[in-house]
Design a protein around this motif. Structure first.
Motif, PDB file in Angstrom:
ATOM      1  N   TYR A 206       0.823  -1.204   0.000  1.00  0.00           N
ATOM      2  CA  TYR A 206       0.000   0.000   0.000  1.00  0.00           C
ATOM      3  C   TYR A 206       0.859   1.256   0.000  1.00  0.00           C
ATOM      4  O   TYR A 206       1.907   1.313   0.651  1.00  0.00           O
ATOM      5  CB  TYR A 206      -0.912   0.011   1.231  1.00  0.00           C
ATOM      6  CG  TYR A 206      -1.923  -1.107   1.252  1.00  0.00           C
ATOM      7  CD1 TYR A 206      -3.172  -0.959   0.662  1.00  0.00           C
ATOM      8  CD2 TYR A 206      -1.609  -2.334   1.845  1.00  0.00           C
ATOM      9  CE1 TYR A 206      -4.096  -1.989   0.675  1.00  0.00           C
ATOM     10  CE2 TYR A 206      -2.532  -3.373   1.859  1.00  0.00           C
ATOM     11  CZ  TYR A 206      -3.771  -3.193   1.270  1.00  0.00           C
ATOM     12  OH  TYR A 206      -4.678  -4.224   1.276  1.00  0.00           O
ATOM     13  N   ASN A 207       0.384   2.274  -0.716  1.00  0.00           N
ATOM     14  CA  ASN A 207       1.028   3.580  -0.719  1.00  0.00           C
ATOM     15  C   ASN A 207       0.978   4.147   0.697  1.00  0.00           C
ATOM     16  O   ASN A 207      -0.087   4.191   1.318  1.00  0.00           O
ATOM     17  CB  ASN A 207       0.296   4.504  -1.699  1.00  0.00           C
ATOM     18  CG  ASN A 207       1.004   5.821  -1.920  1.00  0.00           C
ATOM     19  OD1 ASN A 207       1.532   6.424  -0.998  1.00  0.00           O
ATOM     20  ND2 ASN A 207       0.987   6.294  -3.150  1.00  0.00           N
ATOM     21  N   THR A 208       2.127   4.562   1.212  1.00  0.00           N
ATOM     22  CA  THR A 208       2.177   5.049   2.595  1.00  0.00           C
ATOM     23  C   THR A 208       1.400   6.345   2.793  1.00  0.00           C
ATOM     24  O   THR A 208       1.073   6.707   3.927  1.00  0.00           O
ATOM     25  CB  THR A 208       3.633   5.266   3.041  1.00  0.00           C
ATOM     26  OG1 THR A 208       4.278   6.175   2.136  1.00  0.00           O
ATOM     27  CG2 THR A 208       4.396   3.939   3.044  1.00  0.00           C
ATOM     28  N   GLU A 209       1.100   7.050   1.701  1.00  0.00           N
ATOM     29  CA  GLU A 209       0.365   8.315   1.794  1.00  0.00           C
ATOM     30  C   GLU A 209      -1.091   8.176   1.373  1.00  0.00           C
ATOM     31  O   GLU A 209      -1.883   9.096   1.581  1.00  0.00           O
ATOM     32  CB  GLU A 209       1.050   9.383   0.928  1.00  0.00           C
ATOM     33  CG  GLU A 209       2.482   9.680   1.316  1.00  0.00           C
ATOM     34  CD  GLU A 209       2.593  10.246   2.708  1.00  0.00           C
ATOM     35  OE1 GLU A 209       1.665  10.976   3.126  1.00  0.00           O
ATOM     36  OE2 GLU A 209       3.587   9.961   3.397  1.00  0.00           O
ATOM     37  N   ASP A 210      -1.462   7.030   0.785  1.00  0.00           N
ATOM     38  CA  ASP A 210      -2.825   6.852   0.272  1.00  0.00           C
ATOM     39  C   ASP A 210      -3.138   5.361   0.245  1.00  0.00           C
ATOM     40  O   ASP A 210      -2.757   4.654  -0.682  1.00  0.00           O
ATOM     41  CB  ASP A 210      -2.941   7.448  -1.132  1.00  0.00           C
ATOM     42  CG  ASP A 210      -4.322   7.273  -1.741  1.00  0.00           C
ATOM     43  OD1 ASP A 210      -5.228   6.780  -1.047  1.00  0.00           O
ATOM     44  OD2 ASP A 210      -4.487   7.605  -2.938  1.00  0.00           O
ATOM     45  N   SER A 211      -3.828   4.878   1.260  1.00  0.00           N
ATOM     46  CA  SER A 211      -4.076   3.445   1.391  1.00  0.00           C
ATOM     47  C   SER A 211      -4.985   2.891   0.297  1.00  0.00           C
ATOM     48  O   SER A 211      -5.062   1.667   0.126  1.00  0.00           O
ATOM     49  CB  SER A 211      -4.690   3.142   2.767  1.00  0.00           C
ATOM     50  OG  SER A 211      -5.923   3.823   2.925  1.00  0.00           O
TER      51      SER A 211
END
Length: 228
Positions: A206-211
């Motif tokens: 998962y993107n650490t800034e946008d799950s």
């Protein structure tokens, strides 16, 4: 592998390899390649597209290097309630390509506990045993022992960062299929410890800034060194 690392170890596989770029020779992306043809690698498919980050024995220039995160054991074990140590290794591109090429890493989370009556030196080469492993929800020094984390940056020095921590997909898999001690000695004295591990994995990152932004790695394979 997170960038705020305590100690980084960059490994060049041969003194004969230059560190210049070689765009004319691409890494073999056939998933059926022989791992013995590589010093180290992580490969598989990202959202169905094949990738291979590593260094072939046939390469004339450095494409990828192993980057190891080594915990500062004495400092870590001196604080907290029985903290646990983690070890990480990433495939990092030639420095000439760090602004264009990806990075991928595997972390062995909480593989040694400070309260162990045996020192980490005594047990290190036995920690990475053949078998199946679960993914970790985090990379903290407290929690379930011997779990796994995987992370990926589409651009090694970029800001977009995907990782397996957080919600664990039930389809994630990780197994070590081969493990071999490659310690180095000088005049009979141990000077460094290294374990060469191979295996297979799959994971949703998962993107650490946008799950809501995620990638899926399938048919993953790895051959890498874990260093102490």
């Amino acid at each position: 592998m997170k960038r705020k690392q305590l100690l980084m170890l960059f490994t060049c596989v041969s003194a004969f390899l230059g560190c210049s770029n070689d765009n004319d020779s691409e890494n073999n992306q056939n998933s059926n390649f022989d791992s013995s043809d590589y010093y180290y690698f992580i490969s598989g498919k990202i959202n169905g597209e094949p990738f291979l980050y590593g260094q072939s024995m046939d390469d004339n220039t450095l494409k990828y290097q192993e980057v190891s995160e080594i915990p500062l054991e004495a400092a870590t074990c001196a604080y907290g309630i029985d903290p646990k140590l983690s070890y990480s290794t990433a495939m990092f591109p030639n420095f000439d390509n760090e602004d264009t090429d990806p990075q991928m890493g595997i972390s062995f989370i909480r593989f040694y506990q400070c309260s162990n009556p045996q020192t980490s030196t005594e047990v290190f080469n036995d920690l990475f045993a053949i078998g199946n492993y679960e993914y970790s929800e985090n990379d903290l020094s407290s929690g379930t022992m011997m779990q796994i984390g995987v992370d990926y940056l589409p651009i090694a020095m970029g800001d977009v960062h995907y990782e397996s921590y957080g919600e664990i997909d039930p389809n994630n898999t990780f197994s070590i299929t081969s493990t071999e001690a490659q310690n180095q000695y000088l005049l009979g004295t141990l000077v460094s410890q290294k374990q060469l591990v191979e295996g297979e994995f799959s994971a949703k990152l998962y993107n650490t800034e946008d799950s809501s932004d995620f990638i899926e790695i399938t048919e993953g394979r790895f051959k890498l060194s874990v260093t102490k």
